[in-house]
Design a protein around this motif. Structure first.
Motif: not given
Length: 431
Positions: A332-334, A349-351, A402-404, A408-409
């Protein structure tokens, strides 16, 4: 310097023949005869190079230098015979008459070519023996007798006529096919072959100078001169390129596969490096530490895929059930860019990023992740059926990792969670 230039030319053709022999195309008669002809011509150029003849002449045994020249001429005759055998080989490989090909006819043509070669070699050996030449500088010389001069001229003329017959036999076959060929790869290959035969005829015609000179003066060039080497090399190169034109798609496919594997290998390197830093035990080749390009990128890519999957399996125990909620707030933020729009890849990727942060801190979340809360990719497997498909999937996963910004959050939240857990453990130990 022009004399020394014959050595790389000869070595090029010998090594080209070795490459043809190792390329597993020996079942193709045309390629096989190209291999023979190229190897024999390369060996002839090496033997007949002026430095080779001078080195043998320096041994102080004159007859040995003459024998070297005769050996080189014999190798060149063998190359011409191999070129002639291309004609029946091409007829056998003709797609239009493959159903009517007669193996007995092909064998008969091969035996006829070998019989002609044997006759030529025997006749030339008899003529050079009758001439009994010596070597004056780099020239073959005989006595003033007419019989000796004619024998030396006949020795060269027989070789020249044999080469002419061999080249014309193939040229007739190629001209007919070239006229009927279209603008595709077949037409290009046939035109290259025709150009090679024309170069060979020019090379062979240059020998007429030696015939006339031997008949008039009793001397002729012994070793191969530069012009003959250039014309002979051009002949073999064009013939090899013409036959190789049918192999270009295979070679191009191999090159594309190598480049694709190397590109995927490099794309997975950042993700693999992060995983290996936290989990060094995943390395199947711990001795390889230098960041050098792999010799076999396809094998290295296969090994890297296995290591990444091993790491994902190890990280299962570190997956936090709150990752999905963190990702929801992060997206929601990004909002993910178009390239990362696939929800599955972003969630995976987040997991992975969150579990890696928790594993680095030695944190095992409680309660452990269950099947109901597991995120895509939690079991370290995918539905890809091929290595290329799996490599493409993991390369995309590595780019998202690497880029999302959303990933990163999530990584930052997991790092903060790991720090709090570490602080809590430290306070509990103090109490």
């Amino acid at each position: 310097m022009s004399d020394l230039a014959l050595y790389p030319v000869g070595l090029f053709f010998v090594l080209s023949a070795a490459h043809f022999g190792r390329s597993r195309i020996d079942s193709r008669a045309a390629a096989r005869y190209t291999c023979y002809g190229t190897a024999l011509l390369g060996a002839a150029l090496l033997v007949l190079a002026p430095p080779t003849v001078r080195a043998v002449q320096g041994t102080g045994v004159p007859v040995l230098a003459v024998l070297v020249i005769v050996l080189g001429d014999g190798l060149r005759d063998g190359a011409a015979a191999a070129i002639r055998l291309l004609a029946p080989a091409l007829r056998e490989a003709d797609a239009g008459c493959a159903a009517h090909a007669d193996p007995a006819t092909h064998r008969h043509g091969v035996r006829g070519g070998l019989a002609l070669l044997g006759t030529v070699l025997g006749l030339r050996l008899a003529l050079i023996t009758a001439a009994a030449p010596g070597l004056a500088g780099e020239d073959l010389t005989v006595g003033p007798e007419l019989s000796a001069r004619l024998a030396l001229a006949g020795y060269t003329a027989v070789g020249m006529l044999h080469t002419t017959v061999c080249l014309i036999a193939l040229l007739r076959e190629l001209v007919r096919r070239t006229r009927a060929a279209g603008p595709g790869r077949l037409g290009i290959g046939l035109r290259l072959l025709t150009g090679g035969l024309v170069a060979g005829l020019l090379w062979n015609a240059w020998s007429m100078d030696d015939v006339l000179r031997a008949a008039a003066t009793g001397s002729q060039d012994g070793p191969e001169d530069t012009l003959c080497a250039v014309l002979g090399g051009l002949c073999a190169a064009l013939i090899a390129a013409g036959l190789g034109s049918t192999l270009w798609p295979t070679a191009a496919g191999a090159v594309r596969g190598w480049l694709r594997a190397h590109r995927h290998y490099r794309a997975l390197t950042p993700l693999w490096r992060d995983l290996h830093t936290v989990l060094p035990e995943i390395a199947l080749d711990p001795a390889r530490r230098l960041p050098l390009p792999p010799r076999d990128p396809q094998f290295a890519l296969y090994r890297r895929i296995i290591e990444i999957h091993d790491a994902r399996l190890i990280l299962r125990q570190h997956r936090d059930p709150r990752t999905a909620r963190w990702l929801d707030h992060a997206t929601r933020r990004f909002p993910p860019p178009r390239a990362h729009a696939a929800a599955t890849a972003t969630a995976e990727a987040a997991a992975l990023a969150a579990a890696l942060e928790l594993a680095a801190a030695g944190t095992v979340p409680e309660p452990a992740v269950t099947e109901a809360t597991a995120v895509p990719g939690a079991h370290g497997t995918t539905t890809m059926d091929t290595m290329d498909g799996e490599a493409e999937h993991l390369a995309h996963l590595a780019r998202v990792y690497a880029t999302c910004p959303a990933v990163a959050e999530v990584r930052a939240r997991a790092r903060a969670r790991a720090e709090r857990a570490r602080t809590e453990r430290a306070e509990g130990a103090l109490r």
